[in-house]
Scaffold this active site. Structure first.
Site, PDB file in Angstrom:
ATOM      1  CG  ASP A  23      -1.616   1.263   1.349  1.00 51.20           C
ATOM      2  OD1 ASP A  23      -2.325   1.777   0.809  1.00 51.20           O
ATOM      3  OD2 ASP A  23      -1.523   1.772   2.564  1.00 51.20           O
ATOM      4  CG  ASP A  25      -1.433   7.908   0.952  1.00 49.96           C
ATOM      5  OD1 ASP A  25      -1.034   8.774   1.159  1.00 49.96           O
ATOM      6  OD2 ASP A  25      -1.963   7.328  -0.126  1.00 49.96           O
ATOM      7  CG  ASP A 212      -1.704   2.271   6.552  1.00 43.85           C
ATOM      8  OD1 ASP A 212      -1.961   2.120   5.424  1.00 43.85           O
ATOM      9  OD2 ASP A 212      -2.233   3.488   7.131  1.00 43.85           O
TER      10      ASP A 212
HETATM   11 MG   LIG Z   1      -2.789   3.129   3.662  1.00 44.24          MG
END
Ligand SMILES: [Mg+2]
Length: 269
Positions: A23, A25, A212
């Protein structure tokens, strides 16, 4: 099993091929107040480039951002870029747009414009038109205005939701308005694996996923089913399907550099 465990290293080095999905961000870059400031460090960019150049390794950038946005931010050739949580993909010889998402593109554009007008009075609220989806960011909405923001968004989206023309998901201080399709980061990774399956060494790659946020959970579950490595990046205590954890994007980058080292010393098959 810890990520530093020798068995992890053994599995990573002995795998004939590796599909490394990350991923953007909060995973490769720290979460910042304004999404446009989430820049990749030169070191991490170099690391991704190095990983993608290794024999038997493919890198997929799997983001909730618009495809064009994540491609611009990373700016490396040879990677597979996934945008809008899997609704669109391009790179490494592959291309995909979810057919239903494609047909609702103009509706989403109108919706983004209407929401922008509706949310004008809420300080800090930001409407991001991502082509196939719309993101409503409230990271910068002051606490005093947060209820008004959610009430307004709820009122505005409810009729569309009732009609079944949108689907709503939540991320870190962001509400995602998506087309009504059962599609996510897990399903796009399964699609990638299906596309690669015809190529000799890629029939059954070892899959790694680093993420995240809540929208990464589908990918974690897919990776667990495939007996790969699911890695949650962050300190949050929310329940996650990921079986491993790295505390920060910096730690994630550090671990990825170890993967480079391990795979570099692997004899080419
Ligand atoms: Mg993310």
């Amino acid at each position: 099993m810890e990520l530093s465990d020798p068995t992890v290293r053994r599995r990573l080095t002995s795998a004939v091929s590796l599909l490394l999905c990350v991923d953007y961000d909060g995973t490769l870059t720290p979460i910042v107040a304004h999404p446009s400031r989430a820049r990749l460090s030169a070191r991490t960019k170099q690391l991704l480039k190095r990983l993608a150049s290794l024999p038997g390794v493919r890198v997929a950038l799997v983001s909730g951002r618009a495809l064009r946005d994540v491609r611009r931010l990373v700016g490396l050739r040879g990677l597979c870029y996934v945008g809008n949580h899997g609704l669109e993909l391009q790179g490494a010889g592959l291309r995909y747009v979810h057919p239903i998402a494609q047909t609702s593109r103009s509706f989403m554009k109108r919706l983004a414009a209407q929401l922008r007008t509706a949310l004008q009075l809420i300080r800090g609220a930001e409407v991001e038109d991502k082509g196939l989806t719309v993101s409503l960011h409230w990271r910068r909405v002051p606490r005093s205005a947060s209820r008004a923001f959610h009430r307004l968004v709820g009122q505005y989206l409810a009729p569309h939701r009732r009609k079944g023309v949108i689907r709503i998901t939540q991320g870190k201080r962001v509400i995602e308005v998506r087309p009504p399709v059962a599609w996510d980061k897990g399903r796009i990774i399964a699609w990638i694996l299906g596309q690669m399956a015809g190529q000799a060494r890629w029939t059954s790659p070892f899959v790694i996923y680093l993420g995240d946020d809540r929208t990464d959970e589908d990918a974690f579950r897919l990776v667990n089913r495939r007996r790969g490595l699911s890695v949650f990046v962050g300190r949050s205590n929310h329940r996650t399907a990921a079986r491993h954890r790295l505390q920060t994007p910096l730690e994630a980058a550090h671990w990825l550099s170890r993967v480079v080292a391990w795979r570099t010393h692997t004899p080419i098959r």
